[in-house]
Design a protein around this motif. Sequence first.
Motif, PDB file in Angstrom:
ATOM      1  N   UNK A  17      45.045  84.962  46.503  1.00 39.21           N
ATOM      2  CA  UNK A  17      44.772  84.877  45.376  1.00 39.21           C
ATOM      3  C   UNK A  17      46.525  85.677  44.417  1.00 39.21           C
ATOM      4  N   UNK A  18      46.843  85.088  43.149  1.00 38.56           N
ATOM      5  CA  UNK A  18      47.883  85.799  42.710  1.00 38.56           C
ATOM      6  C   UNK A  18      47.568  86.510  41.840  1.00 38.56           C
ATOM      7  N   UNK A  19      47.470  87.839  41.974  1.00 36.56           N
ATOM      8  CA  UNK A  19      46.637  87.938  40.737  1.00 36.56           C
ATOM      9  C   UNK A  19      45.650  88.268  40.858  1.00 36.56           C
TER      10      UNK A  19
ATOM     11  N   UNK B 149      43.053  79.690  46.916  1.00 36.94           N
ATOM     12  CA  UNK B 149      42.493  78.991  48.180  1.00 36.94           C
ATOM     13  C   UNK B 149      41.326  79.999  48.217  1.00 36.94           C
ATOM     14  N   UNK B 150      40.484  78.918  48.378  1.00 42.37           N
ATOM     15  CA  UNK B 150      39.069  79.527  48.486  1.00 42.37           C
ATOM     16  C   UNK B 150      38.067  78.730  49.930  1.00 42.37           C
TER      17      UNK B 150
ATOM     18  N   UNK C 106      50.486  76.953  48.248  1.00 37.60           N
ATOM     19  CA  UNK C 106      49.612  78.012  48.842  1.00 37.60           C
ATOM     20  C   UNK C 106      49.484  78.485  50.196  1.00 37.60           C
ATOM     21  N   UNK C 107      49.053  77.467  50.911  1.00 36.02           N
ATOM     22  CA  UNK C 107      48.229  77.053  51.752  1.00 36.02           C
ATOM     23  C   UNK C 107      49.811  77.468  53.101  1.00 36.02           C
TER      24      UNK C 107
ATOM     25  N   UNK D  24      53.277  84.766  51.569  1.00 34.09           N
ATOM     26  CA  UNK D  24      52.091  85.554  50.986  1.00 34.09           C
ATOM     27  C   UNK D  24      50.560  85.899  51.932  1.00 34.09           C
ATOM     28  N   UNK D  25      50.165  87.052  51.754  1.00 35.15           N
ATOM     29  CA  UNK D  25      48.396  87.833  52.568  1.00 35.15           C
ATOM     30  C   UNK D  25      47.917  87.581  52.125  1.00 35.15           C
TER      31      UNK D  25
END
Lengths: 335, 234
Positions: free
Chosen positions: B10-12, B17-18, B42-43, B51-52
């Motif tokens: 998530x970004x906020x 990614x799901x 993002x991946x 990114x966590x």
Amino acid sequence: MIARVIESASPRALALLAVVTAALLIAPYLVDSYVLSVLIIVLYFAYVGQAWNLMLGFAGQLSLGHALFVSLGAYTSAALFIKFGVPPVIGIFAAIAMAVVAGCLIGYLGFRFSIRGVYFALLTIAFAEFTGIIVDHISWLGASSGLFLPVKNQQSNDLLNLRGSPTMFYYVILALTGFAFALCSWLLNSKLGLYWQAIREDQEAAEASGVPLFRYKMIAVAISSGLTGIGGVWYAFYYNNLFPETMFKTSQSVEIILGSVVGGVGTLFGPILGAFVLTPLGEILTAATDGMHLDGVKSFFWGFCVAAIVLFRPQGLWPWIYDVLGLAPKKEGKR
Amino acid sequence: MLDVEDLSVFYGDAQALDGVSLSIEQGEIVAIVGANGAGKTSLIRTIGGMHRPTKGKIRFKGVDITGWPSYRVCDLGVGQVAEGRQIFPNMSVLENLEMGAMLPRARKLKARNLEHIYGLFPRLKERAGQFAGTLSGGEQQMLAIGRCLMGAPELVMFDEPSLGLAPAIVQNMLAIIRTLNQDGLTCMLVEQNVAVSLRLARHGYVLENGRIMLKGGGEELLADDRVRQAYLGL
């Protein structure tokens, strides 16, 4: 290190550097006490400007709260001296520690939670301002009526207790400026300097190349705040009085950074050059408008200077002068 | 070599990614294709430790690297060539390359890797002293790849290596990726350029709105009607 610097500089640049250094070394014997007092302020701003420049110019982290580190250094060493008789030569370590702890706290909050750019700068302002409010209410530190150092024994110079003539303070701040310059020039050419430059140029790319961002940004803040704290010790013993409503103010922080902005952010000589240009001009202006009730004319003038620099020489004066005077070495150099 | 399991990011409030799962075997080229905003970058950023993830696991060489900071992920052998050629414009070409070799795993191999990269990209050797910002687009992409290789990676994630390059240079770039792969480098190719990347890859995944919609062999995906309609306009 020195050998390498000399090797990589052009003869003209070396000659200029030698002349300026010599002039600074003998200056107290050539000028009157007023000019000396101006030179002292110039060197003070060159020193703290250099310390601030390390954070923005080298590592790309904008601080608008460096007054906090000056103030913490000043208050810590002054309080230790007044209340416990601890000489500044020892108190300076406590002062550095206070400034570094504060710097690391701000850095931790900012970098851990990815507060970047202007928002990080706001965080530094907030810390400076609220620390000022706290100090304003601590009566042990003189609260709003200020903290005063005893002024006596002015005839003999006592370096360990930093009590003495303006000439002594001049040489102390000159030595500090020289030290900060040497330290910064060494750092800039070290692995650390390369990491910082990478972070400044493209933080994402630096991270993707495996630079531990958090660690190296923290190192930058720690060194910068520690150096600035040392400046605070000098400030306290030179001025002998500290008032929270002026010490912690953002206007103080801005004065610290103006020299670097005008001289050239990210360069070694920029903060020094900027201080030598701005401070005397400000003094001349103050003297010229004396008695004309033009309060704030200096701030107005400095605002004008910054606007002019941003418009016409956004890199600052130093890179421009560097080219004009032909100081670049024959082989391709960096700055 | 790389196993991603049920990854959500998530970004906020926005989900990038799901539940993404994928795996890459040693020595292969895997393509991840998808449109803008599908979650490709993002991946890469999540695998690279920038990114966590909120959910899921990432394993590299059997080590669980979920939530590791990027410098540790890099030092384990995961390199990335970021989108848009993120080079350091005011540093020389050589300094850029040296930046890539700062990882503990790569320090000792610096001289050898530099030799190797100069062999691969003679142009970089010619321009070693020049500011990286003065290079052409294709040369900057070479530099970005070279800098990544200086870190002695075992897996390299390429983010849109063909973006903004002239067609001839794109071909050149793909040939380089193929050569690197033949020399034993495992490659993850993230691309909008579906036709080109699926042709190069052994396996492919189609990413849409943060989910893996299709997976299969490269040629197999290229022949798939849905891929042909959505991405190739056929």
